[in-house]
Design an enzyme around this catalytic site. Structure first.
Site, PDB file in Angstrom:
ATOM      1  N   SER A 138       0.830  -1.200   0.000  1.00 10.50           N
ATOM      2  CA  SER A 138       0.000   0.000   0.000  1.00 10.50           C
ATOM      3  C   SER A 138       0.872   1.260   0.000  1.00 10.50           C
ATOM      4  O   SER A 138       1.677   1.446  -0.911  1.00 10.50           O
ATOM      5  CB  SER A 138      -0.946  -0.060   1.205  1.00 10.50           C
ATOM      6  OG  SER A 138      -1.940   0.911   1.126  1.00 10.50           O
ATOM      7  N   ASP A 292     -10.053  -3.702  -5.040  1.00  7.64           N
ATOM      8  CA  ASP A 292      -9.154  -2.717  -4.453  1.00  7.64           C
ATOM      9  C   ASP A 292      -9.131  -1.474  -5.340  1.00  7.64           C
ATOM     10  O   ASP A 292      -8.902  -1.586  -6.548  1.00  7.64           O
ATOM     11  CB  ASP A 292      -7.742  -3.328  -4.356  1.00  7.64           C
ATOM     12  CG  ASP A 292      -6.705  -2.386  -3.771  1.00  7.64           C
ATOM     13  OD1 ASP A 292      -7.072  -1.267  -3.360  1.00  7.64           O
ATOM     14  OD2 ASP A 292      -5.526  -2.768  -3.729  1.00  7.64           O
ATOM     15  N   HIS A 322      -8.088  -4.753  -0.582  1.00  7.51           N
ATOM     16  CA  HIS A 322      -6.953  -3.952  -0.127  1.00  7.51           C
ATOM     17  C   HIS A 322      -6.643  -4.224   1.356  1.00  7.51           C
ATOM     18  O   HIS A 322      -7.535  -4.225   2.192  1.00  7.51           O
ATOM     19  CB  HIS A 322      -7.227  -2.462  -0.326  1.00  7.51           C
ATOM     20  CG  HIS A 322      -6.009  -1.618  -0.095  1.00  7.51           C
ATOM     21  ND1 HIS A 322      -5.067  -1.434  -1.076  1.00  7.51           N
ATOM     22  CD2 HIS A 322      -5.545  -0.982   0.999  1.00  7.51           C
ATOM     23  CE1 HIS A 322      -4.085  -0.695  -0.595  1.00  7.51           C
ATOM     24  NE2 HIS A 322      -4.351  -0.411   0.669  1.00  7.51           N
TER      25      HIS A 322
END
Length: 352
Positions: A138, A292, A322
């Site tokens: 991320s 995501d 995610h």
């Protein structure tokens, strides 16, 4: 919306969020030496397998996710232990400074400084200079990509062997790509939150979030310039079957651009780096999840890397969302696809 968040106590929200995500202190690990150190004044945690090794081990610099706002060494303790044990590697987890207290480029600079320090002192940790990899998920994937680009052209340090980008966020030009539209309400990262975190990292506040979401923060000529890299046209058709939102033209607002123009810097948005940088990048592993908002960032970067002759291993979790990797063995629950994703990273590392 940013102002509302400030009035309702944004700071207390972030403090609470950090508390919830801090992770439990784990006991000792029978297979690993674990120590907390400082690399160039940046706090790090080093994981070293206890077993004797025939030669020098792989080294991994790990940058945690959490929107540049959340996350700590403890939050990712289980993930880092797993990577170190399963791939028989020395893992350095980096505690970079967090937004909004520390704005861009603080997190990037901390990751870069810790990486430089490690590359200068590999022999202390028994690490092979030809097998050092940067890795992150991320926001950490964003930082790994930025560090990798910065070091690609430097001749005074060992070259990175690879970069591992786990559902990375790589651009803040377009929050209306197909994956943003399709997954705008899918936890753990909503579309609004993605823009909110990017703005907190950039400016320490989330003012102008609505304009950024609508796309009125980028001048038309720049949008045109970057269209060759940031465009739904570069995303394979099979990822558009769940819907694509036709681009509404929004009026450009110059005063908003003034506050966010650093979004065009590759150290913040690595997808915007020039080809001359991208083609020097090391072998890459990119993991994306179907559910995501950041899926398309990963797909667009995969195409850019491949177009520039960089070898890419791509792993797509069809049932992933995610943040799934950070939930590996989290408070006793785990998602099989999260473990599959983590194991795909381990398998890639073992191939290096």
């Amino acid at each position: 919306q940013g102002r509302i968040l400030e009035k309702t106590g944004l700071c207390s929200q972030i403090t609470f969020g950090r508390y919830v995500r801090q992770g439990r202190k784990l006991g000792q690990d029978p297979k690993l030496f674990i120590q907390d150190l400082q690399f160039n004044e940046v706090p790090v945690r080093v994981y070293q397998p206890k077993a004797t090794s025939d030669g020098r081990r792989r080294g991994i610099l790990f940058f945690h996710g959490g929107g540049w706002v959340f996350g700590s060494l403890d939050t990712y303790e289980k993930v880092c232990r797993y990577l170190s044990r399963e791939s028989d590697s020395v893992v350095v987890s980096v505690q970079y400074r967090l937004a909004p207290e520390h704005k861009y480029p603080a997190a990037y600079e901390d990751c870069l400084n810790a990486t430089r320090h490690f590359l200068q002192h590999l022999e202390l940790y028994g690490v092979d200079p030809a097998r050092v990899t940067v890795c992150g998920d991320s926001a950490g994937g964003n930082l790994a990509a930025a560090v990798s680009q910065t070091l690609a052209g430097s001749s005074d340090l060992p070259k990175l062997r690879a970069q591992i980008l786990i559902y990375p966020g790589l651009q803040a030009l377009d929050f209306n790509l197909p994956s943003y539209h399709q997954n705008r309400g899918v936890p753990l990262l909503f579309r609004e939150r993605a823009a909110f975190f990017a703005l907190l990292y950039l400016n320490g506040d989330a003012l102008h979030m609505q304009e950024v979401l609508e796309g009125s923060h980028i001048p038309p000529d720049m949008r045109l310039k970057y269209r060759k890299w940031v465009s739904p046209d570069n995303i394979p058709e099979k990822f558009k079957v769940r819907g694509v939102r036709p681009l509404r033209s929004t009026d450009f607002i110059a005063e908003v651009y003034e506050t966010v123009k650093r979004f065009c810097e590759p150290n913040l948005c690595p997808l915007l780096a020039e080809d001359s940088v991208v083609h020097q990048l090391p072998e890459s592993f990119i993991l994306t999840c179907e559910y995501d908002v950041l899926r398309d960032d990963g797909l667009l970067y995969k195409k850019r890397l491949e177009d520039n002759g960089v070898r890419v291993t791509w792993y797509h979790l069809e049932d992933g969302f995610h943040g799934i990797i950070s939930l590996y063995d989290y408070c006793g629950f785990s998602f099989p696809s999260g473990k599959r994703g983590l194991d795909s990273v381990v398998n890639f590392l073992k191939s290096l």
